[in-house]
Every structure is written in structure tokens, then in C-alpha cells.
Design a protein around this motif. Structure first.
Motif, PDB file in Angstrom:
ATOM      1  N   SER A   2       0.835  -1.195   0.000  1.00 38.51           N
ATOM      2  CA  SER A   2       0.000   0.000   0.000  1.00 38.51           C
ATOM      3  C   SER A   2       0.874   1.250   0.000  1.00 38.51           C
ATOM      4  CB  SER A   2      -0.943  -0.014   1.200  1.00 38.51           C
ATOM      5  OG  SER A   2      -0.221   0.034   2.399  1.00 38.51           O
ATOM      6  N   LYS A   3       0.245   2.346  -0.376  1.00 37.34           N
ATOM      7  CA  LYS A   3       0.936   3.619  -0.474  1.00 37.34           C
ATOM      8  C   LYS A   3       0.180   4.654   0.350  1.00 37.34           C
ATOM      9  CE  LYS A   3       2.688   2.598  -5.074  1.00 37.34           C
ATOM     10  NZ  LYS A   3       4.078   2.461  -4.672  1.00 37.34           N
ATOM     11  N   ARG A   4       0.869   5.748   0.703  1.00 39.44           N
ATOM     12  CA  ARG A   4       0.265   6.780   1.539  1.00 39.44           C
ATOM     13  C   ARG A   4       0.687   8.156   1.039  1.00 39.44           C
ATOM     14  NH1 ARG A   4       3.086   6.529   5.975  1.00 39.44           N
ATOM     15  NH2 ARG A   4       3.905   8.619   5.863  1.00 39.44           N
ATOM     16  N   LEU A   5      -0.230   9.087   1.194  1.00 41.90           N
ATOM     17  CA  LEU A   5       0.042  10.486   0.889  1.00 41.90           C
ATOM     18  C   LEU A   5      -0.474  11.322   2.044  1.00 41.90           C
ATOM     19  CD1 LEU A   5       0.747  12.881  -1.039  1.00 41.90           C
ATOM     20  CD2 LEU A   5      -1.611  12.720  -1.847  1.00 41.90           C
ATOM     21  N   ASP A   6       0.410  12.102   2.654  1.00 47.61           N
ATOM     22  CA  ASP A   6      -0.008  13.067   3.660  1.00 47.61           C
ATOM     23  C   ASP A   6      -0.250  14.373   2.919  1.00 47.61           C
ATOM     24  OD1 ASP A   6       0.286  11.255   5.781  1.00 47.61           O
ATOM     25  OD2 ASP A   6       2.415  11.707   5.960  1.00 47.61           O
ATOM     26  N   CYS A   7      -1.367  14.997   3.192  1.00 43.89           N
ATOM     27  CA  CYS A   7      -1.718  16.231   2.498  1.00 43.89           C
ATOM     28  C   CYS A   7      -0.590  17.251   2.644  1.00 43.89           C
ATOM     29  CB  CYS A   7      -3.029  16.809   3.044  1.00 43.89           C
ATOM     30  SG  CYS A   7      -3.550  18.298   2.151  1.00 43.89           S
ATOM     31  N   PRO A   8      -0.101  17.779   1.522  1.00 47.39           N
ATOM     32  CA  PRO A   8       1.015  18.724   1.581  1.00 47.39           C
ATOM     33  C   PRO A   8       0.611  20.164   1.941  1.00 47.39           C
ATOM     34  CG  PRO A   8       0.445  18.308  -0.700  1.00 47.39           C
ATOM     35  CD  PRO A   8      -0.420  17.403   0.144  1.00 47.39           C
ATOM     36  N   MET A   9      -0.672  20.404   2.074  1.00 50.39           N
ATOM     37  CA  MET A   9      -1.129  21.761   2.394  1.00 50.39           C
ATOM     38  C   MET A   9      -0.843  22.063   3.871  1.00 50.39           C
ATOM     39  SD  MET A   9      -2.244  22.900  -0.451  1.00 50.39           S
ATOM     40  CE  MET A   9      -3.146  24.368   0.003  1.00 50.39           C
ATOM     41  N   GLU A  43      -1.164  20.402 -14.002  1.00 51.82           N
ATOM     42  CA  GLU A  43      -0.148  19.357 -14.196  1.00 51.82           C
ATOM     43  C   GLU A  43       0.995  19.484 -13.185  1.00 51.82           C
ATOM     44  OE1 GLU A  43       0.177  16.843 -16.556  1.00 51.82           O
ATOM     45  OE2 GLU A  43      -1.851  17.196 -17.257  1.00 51.82           O
ATOM     46  N   GLU A  44       1.452  20.704 -12.958  1.00 54.42           N
ATOM     47  CA  GLU A  44       2.574  20.933 -12.045  1.00 54.42           C
ATOM     48  C   GLU A  44       2.209  20.558 -10.614  1.00 54.42           C
ATOM     49  OE1 GLU A  44       5.233  24.676 -10.444  1.00 54.42           O
ATOM     50  OE2 GLU A  44       4.394  24.804 -12.460  1.00 54.42           O
ATOM     51  N   THR A  45       1.031  20.960 -10.174  1.00 51.05           N
ATOM     52  CA  THR A  45       0.578  20.639  -8.816  1.00 51.05           C
ATOM     53  C   THR A  45       0.382  19.140  -8.659  1.00 51.05           C
ATOM     54  OG1 THR A  45      -0.509  22.792  -8.669  1.00 51.05           O
ATOM     55  CG2 THR A  45      -1.166  21.136  -7.059  1.00 51.05           C
ATOM     56  N   ALA A  46      -0.219  18.504  -9.653  1.00 53.27           N
ATOM     57  CA  ALA A  46      -0.426  17.053  -9.603  1.00 53.27           C
ATOM     58  C   ALA A  46       0.915  16.321  -9.537  1.00 53.27           C
ATOM     59  CB  ALA A  46      -1.228  16.587 -10.809  1.00 53.27           C
ATOM     60  N   ALA A  47       1.901  16.783 -10.292  1.00 51.36           N
ATOM     61  CA  ALA A  47       3.228  16.153 -10.266  1.00 51.36           C
ATOM     62  C   ALA A  47       3.873  16.317  -8.895  1.00 51.36           C
ATOM     63  CB  ALA A  47       4.117  16.754 -11.352  1.00 51.36           C
ATOM     64  N   SER A  48       3.702  17.484  -8.298  1.00 58.33           N
ATOM     65  CA  SER A  48       4.251  17.728  -6.965  1.00 58.33           C
ATOM     66  C   SER A  48       3.596  16.809  -5.937  1.00 58.33           C
ATOM     67  CB  SER A  48       4.043  19.188  -6.583  1.00 58.33           C
ATOM     68  OG  SER A  48       4.469  19.418  -5.263  1.00 58.33           O
ATOM     69  N   ILE A  49       2.270  16.685  -6.016  1.00 56.39           N
ATOM     70  CA  ILE A  49       1.550  15.809  -5.089  1.00 56.39           C
ATOM     71  C   ILE A  49       1.973  14.356  -5.302  1.00 56.39           C
ATOM     72  CG2 ILE A  49      -0.749  14.879  -4.531  1.00 56.39           C
ATOM     73  CD1 ILE A  49      -1.817  17.735  -5.142  1.00 56.39           C
ATOM     74  N   ARG A  50       2.053  13.941  -6.562  1.00 56.72           N
ATOM     75  CA  ARG A  50       2.442  12.567  -6.883  1.00 56.72           C
ATOM     76  C   ARG A  50       3.822  12.249  -6.321  1.00 56.72           C
ATOM     77  NH1 ARG A  50       0.910  12.792 -11.816  1.00 56.72           N
ATOM     78  NH2 ARG A  50      -0.997  11.632 -11.567  1.00 56.72           N
ATOM     79  N   SER A  51       4.729  13.208  -6.300  1.00 58.28           N
ATOM     80  CA  SER A  51       6.087  12.974  -5.803  1.00 58.28           C
ATOM     81  C   SER A  51       6.127  12.750  -4.305  1.00 58.28           C
ATOM     82  CB  SER A  51       7.001  14.145  -6.178  1.00 58.28           C
ATOM     83  OG  SER A  51       6.732  15.284  -5.385  1.00 58.28           O
ATOM     84  N   LYS A  52       5.052  13.090  -3.600  1.00 52.71           N
ATOM     85  CA  LYS A  52       4.990  12.937  -2.145  1.00 52.71           C
ATOM     86  C   LYS A  52       4.348  11.615  -1.706  1.00 52.71           C
ATOM     87  CE  LYS A  52       4.994  17.918  -1.315  1.00 52.71           C
ATOM     88  NZ  LYS A  52       5.870  18.167  -2.420  1.00 52.71           N
ATOM     89  N   ILE A  53       3.953  10.778  -2.661  1.00 48.09           N
ATOM     90  CA  ILE A  53       3.380   9.469  -2.338  1.00 48.09           C
ATOM     91  C   ILE A  53       4.514   8.539  -1.914  1.00 48.09           C
ATOM     92  CG2 ILE A  53       2.148   7.450  -3.233  1.00 48.09           C
ATOM     93  CD1 ILE A  53       0.710   9.371  -5.176  1.00 48.09           C
ATOM     94  N   VAL A  54       4.338   7.881  -0.779  1.00 44.34           N
ATOM     95  CA  VAL A  54       5.357   6.975  -0.249  1.00 44.34           C
ATOM     96  C   VAL A  54       4.751   5.594   0.002  1.00 44.34           C
ATOM     97  CG1 VAL A  54       6.675   8.848   0.829  1.00 44.34           C
ATOM     98  CG2 VAL A  54       4.911   7.673   2.148  1.00 44.34           C
ATOM     99  N   ASP A  55       5.618   4.598   0.088  1.00 43.63           N
ATOM    100  CA  ASP A  55       5.172   3.255   0.451  1.00 43.63           C
ATOM    101  C   ASP A  55       4.787   3.263   1.922  1.00 43.63           C
ATOM    102  OD1 ASP A  55       5.602   2.251  -2.101  1.00 43.63           O
ATOM    103  OD2 ASP A  55       7.644   1.609  -1.648  1.00 43.63           O
ATOM    104  N   ALA A  56       3.635   2.679   2.226  1.00 47.13           N
ATOM    105  CA  ALA A  56       3.148   2.688   3.612  1.00 47.13           C
ATOM    106  C   ALA A  56       3.694   1.487   4.373  1.00 47.13           C
ATOM    107  CB  ALA A  56       1.634   2.664   3.634  1.00 47.13           C
TER     108      ALA A  56
END
Length: 56
Positions: A2-9, A43-56
Motif C-alpha cells: 500500500s501507499k500513503r500520501l499526507d496532504c502537503p497543504m 499538471e505541475e501541482t499534480a506532479a508535486s503531489i504525486r512525488s509525495k506518495i510513499v510506500d506505507a
């Protein structure tokens, strides 16, 4: 795995979990629409968010 993303805001403590990057990005889009309506998911924001996805 599984993967996880913490909201970057700043100040947002939301965390999104899913099995695939696509699943997480779909959930992130829904989260942004409800919690951060002023955020433009270009596109730029989505790429930035995608780069913050990590393996959980």
C-alpha cells in the motif's frame, strides 16, 4: 504494497492510503475539491503531489 500520501497543504493533517498511485491521486483530487477548493490541480501541482506518495 500500500501507499500513503499526507496532504502537503500547510495545516492540513489528512492522510490518504491506497494500493496504487492512481487510487491515491483520485482520492487526493476529491480531498482537494472538498477541503481546499481554492487549489488548482494543474499538471505541475499534480506532479508535486504525486512525488509525495510513499510506500506505507
Amino acid at each position: 504494497m500500500s501507499k500513503r500520501l499526507d496532504c502537503p497543504m500547510e495545516g492540513c493533517h489528512a492522510s490518504i492510503e491506497g494500493e496504487t498511485e492512481e487510487e491515491i491521486m483520485a482520492q487526493a483530487e476529491a480531498h482537494a475539491a472538498s477541503a481546499h477548493p481554492d487549489l488548482t490541480l494543474d499538471e505541475e501541482t499534480a506532479a508535486s503531489i504525486r512525488s509525495k506518495i510513499v510506500d506505507a
